[in-house]
Design a protein around this motif. Structure first.
Motif, PDB file in Angstrom:
ATOM      1  N   ASN A   1       0.854  -1.268   0.162  1.00  0.00           N
ATOM      2  CA  ASN A   1       0.132  -0.133   0.061  1.00  0.00           C
ATOM      3  C   ASN A   1       1.007   1.022  -0.069  1.00  0.00           C
ATOM      4  OD1 ASN A   1      -1.642   2.272   1.219  1.00  0.00           O
ATOM      5  ND2 ASN A   1      -3.127   0.544   0.949  1.00  0.00           N
ATOM      6  N   ASN A   2       0.637   2.038  -0.897  1.00  0.00           N
ATOM      7  CA  ASN A   2       1.371   3.286  -0.898  1.00  0.00           C
ATOM      8  C   ASN A   2       0.893   4.703  -0.400  1.00  0.00           C
ATOM      9  OD1 ASN A   2       3.536   4.816  -1.984  1.00  0.00           O
ATOM     10  ND2 ASN A   2       2.836   5.238  -4.006  1.00  0.00           N
ATOM     11  N   HIS A   3      -0.070   4.431   0.726  1.00  0.00           N
ATOM     12  CA  HIS A   3      -0.437   5.516   1.396  1.00  0.00           C
ATOM     13  C   HIS A   3       0.808   6.361   1.797  1.00  0.00           C
ATOM     14  CE1 HIS A   3      -3.207   8.076   3.709  1.00  0.00           C
ATOM     15  NE2 HIS A   3      -2.737   7.751   4.643  1.00  0.00           N
ATOM     16  N   ASN A   4       1.673   5.917   2.387  1.00  0.00           N
ATOM     17  CA  ASN A   4       3.055   6.482   2.911  1.00  0.00           C
ATOM     18  C   ASN A   4       3.953   6.002   2.043  1.00  0.00           C
ATOM     19  OD1 ASN A   4       5.429   6.551   4.268  1.00  0.00           O
ATOM     20  ND2 ASN A   4       4.261   7.293   5.999  1.00  0.00           N
ATOM     21  N   LEU A   5       4.567   6.780   1.202  1.00  0.00           N
ATOM     22  CA  LEU A   5       5.584   6.458   0.243  1.00  0.00           C
ATOM     23  C   LEU A   5       6.923   5.950   0.683  1.00  0.00           C
ATOM     24  CD1 LEU A   5       6.746   6.533  -2.719  1.00  0.00           C
ATOM     25  CD2 LEU A   5       7.399   8.790  -2.425  1.00  0.00           C
ATOM     26  N   LYS A   6       7.329   6.453   1.945  1.00  0.00           N
ATOM     27  CA  LYS A   6       8.620   5.856   2.390  1.00  0.00           C
ATOM     28  C   LYS A   6       8.239   4.558   2.877  1.00  0.00           C
ATOM     29  CE  LYS A   6      12.035   7.845   5.803  1.00  0.00           C
ATOM     30  NZ  LYS A   6      12.489   8.750   6.924  1.00  0.00           N
ATOM     31  N   LYS A   7       7.301   4.478   3.768  1.00  0.00           N
ATOM     32  CA  LYS A   7       7.057   3.230   4.101  1.00  0.00           C
ATOM     33  C   LYS A   7       6.987   2.101   2.857  1.00  0.00           C
ATOM     34  CE  LYS A   7       3.929   0.506   7.109  1.00  0.00           C
ATOM     35  NZ  LYS A   7       2.691   0.834   7.880  1.00  0.00           N
ATOM     36  N   CYS A   8       6.204   2.254   2.033  1.00  0.00           N
ATOM     37  CA  CYS A   8       6.208   1.467   0.904  1.00  0.00           C
ATOM     38  C   CYS A   8       7.578   1.282   0.149  1.00  0.00           C
ATOM     39  CB  CYS A   8       5.001   2.189   0.035  1.00  0.00           C
ATOM     40  SG  CYS A   8       4.629   1.114  -1.521  1.00  0.00           S
ATOM     41  N   TYR A   9       8.216   2.058  -0.018  1.00  0.00           N
ATOM     42  CA  TYR A   9       9.257   2.179  -0.625  1.00  0.00           C
ATOM     43  C   TYR A   9      10.378   1.223   0.269  1.00  0.00           C
ATOM     44  CZ  TYR A   9      14.155   2.978  -1.830  1.00  0.00           C
ATOM     45  OH  TYR A   9      15.609   3.093  -2.254  1.00  0.00           O
ATOM     46  N   ALA A  10      10.367   1.260   1.356  1.00  0.00           N
ATOM     47  CA  ALA A  10      11.263   0.421   2.286  1.00  0.00           C
ATOM     48  C   ALA A  10      10.792  -1.081   2.255  1.00  0.00           C
ATOM     49  CB  ALA A  10      11.039   1.010   3.761  1.00  0.00           C
ATOM     50  N   GLU A  11       9.419  -1.185   2.302  1.00  0.00           N
ATOM     51  CA  GLU A  11       8.835  -2.435   2.339  1.00  0.00           C
ATOM     52  C   GLU A  11       9.157  -3.235   1.222  1.00  0.00           C
ATOM     53  OE1 GLU A  11       4.589  -2.182   2.863  1.00  0.00           O
ATOM     54  OE2 GLU A  11       4.742  -1.817   5.171  1.00  0.00           O
ATOM     55  N   ILE A  12       8.990  -2.615  -0.095  1.00  0.00           N
ATOM     56  CA  ILE A  12       9.465  -2.967  -1.349  1.00  0.00           C
ATOM     57  C   ILE A  12      10.939  -3.543  -1.211  1.00  0.00           C
ATOM     58  CG2 ILE A  12       9.454  -2.719  -3.937  1.00  0.00           C
ATOM     59  CD1 ILE A  12       6.887  -1.143  -3.319  1.00  0.00           C
ATOM     60  N   SER A  13      11.872  -2.478  -1.002  1.00  0.00           N
ATOM     61  CA  SER A  13      13.219  -2.800  -1.056  1.00  0.00           C
ATOM     62  C   SER A  13      13.805  -4.047  -0.166  1.00  0.00           C
ATOM     63  CB  SER A  13      13.906  -1.499  -0.396  1.00  0.00           C
ATOM     64  OG  SER A  13      13.685  -0.382  -0.942  1.00  0.00           O
ATOM     65  N   GLU A  14      13.161  -4.151   1.024  1.00  0.00           N
ATOM     66  CA  GLU A  14      13.365  -5.296   1.640  1.00  0.00           C
ATOM     67  C   GLU A  14      12.986  -6.682   1.044  1.00  0.00           C
ATOM     68  OE1 GLU A  14      15.335  -5.817   4.723  1.00  0.00           O
ATOM     69  OE2 GLU A  14      15.644  -3.655   3.663  1.00  0.00           O
ATOM     70  N   TYR A  15      11.536  -6.642   0.300  1.00  0.00           N
ATOM     71  CA  TYR A  15      11.104  -7.750  -0.439  1.00  0.00           C
ATOM     72  C   TYR A  15      12.052  -8.027  -1.500  1.00  0.00           C
ATOM     73  CZ  TYR A  15       7.404 -10.374  -2.954  1.00  0.00           C
ATOM     74  OH  TYR A  15       6.890 -11.418  -3.657  1.00  0.00           O
TER      75      TYR A  15
END
Length: 194
Positions: A176-190
C-alpha cells in the motif's frame, strides 16, 4: 540466474516514483528494462527513459521478425496505443536482476515467457480517491491535458485490477502506497529477500 521484478498497479498509484527510487538504490543492483509504446510522449518524459517511443510500423516490423515478447493494445479516446517489450539487447538474466513497470497482462506474459521463478510481481495499491486526485494534478501539468483518457484509464483499472484478476495472476502480496517512505522501504526489503 537473475530475476525480473515487475511493478504493477493502477494508474497514479505511485509506480513511477517507486520505480525511480528503487533504481537509484545501488544496494539493490537493479537494471532497467525500457518498454516500447506507440502513444505520444508526455511532458517530462524522455526517449529511452520511461519508454522507447515508436511507431506502429516499427512495431509491426519487430512482430514480423518475431522480436516481441509481449504486447498490449488500448483503445483510447485518441485511437489505439500499443505497449510492448521486445527481444533486444537489454535483457541478460544470466548476469543481472531487472526492474520493469507493467500491467497484470504484461506481468503474466513476462512470467510465461521467462518462467515463474524468474519474474516476481510487486503490486502497488492506493486508495481510489487519492489516485484520482493525483491523476488530475498530473494531467493538469500537461501542455495538452487529456482528461477523457485519464478518466478511461481510471475506470479501466477497476476492472483490470479486480480481486479475481489479481488471484488469476497469482498475486497475493500488496504494497500500500499511502505512505511513500514506508511503501518504498517494504518493497526494498522484499527485493533483497530474493
Amino acid at each position: 540466474m537473475g530475476t525480473i521484478f515487475c511493478i504493477v498497479g493502477k494508474s497514479s498509484s505511485g509506480k513511477d516514483t517507486i520505480y525511480k527510487k528503487l533504481l537509484e538504490n545501488s544496494s539493490l543492483q537493479l537494471q532497467r528494462i525500457v518498454p516500447y509504446t506507440t502513444r505520444p510522449i508526455r511532458a517530462g518524459e524522455c526517449e529511452g527513459v520511461e519508454y522507447h517511443f515508436t511507431t506502429v510500423d516499427a512495431m509491426e516490423r519487430l512482430q514480423d521478425e518475431n522480436k516481441i515478447i509481449e504486447c498490449r493494445s488500448y483503445e483510447t479516446v485518441y485511437g489505439v496505443w500499443y505497449y510492448f517489450m521486445a527481444k533486444d539487447s537489454q535483457i541478460h538474466l544470466e548476469k543481472y536482476n531487472y526492474l520493469v513497470i507493467g500491467t497484470l497482462e504484461s506481468y503474466t506474459k513476462l512470467r510465461d515467457y521467462f518462467g515463474k521463478d524468474r519474474v516476481v510481481p510487486i503490486y502497488i495499491d492506493l486508495d481510489d480517491g487519492e489516485r484520482l486526485s493525483r491523476a488530475l494534478r498530473r494531467e493538469k501539468k500537461q501542455s495538452q491535458p487529456r482528461y477523457e483518457e485519464m478518466c478511461r484509464r481510471y475506470l479501466a483499472d477497476a476492472k483490470d485490477f479486480s480481486l479475481e484478476n489479481l488471484e488469476q495472476a497469482g498475486i497475493t502480496r500488496c504494497f500500500n502506497n499511502h505512505n511513500l517512505k514506508k511503501c518504498y522501504a517494504e518493497i526494498s526489503e522484499y527485493i533483497k529477500s530474493y
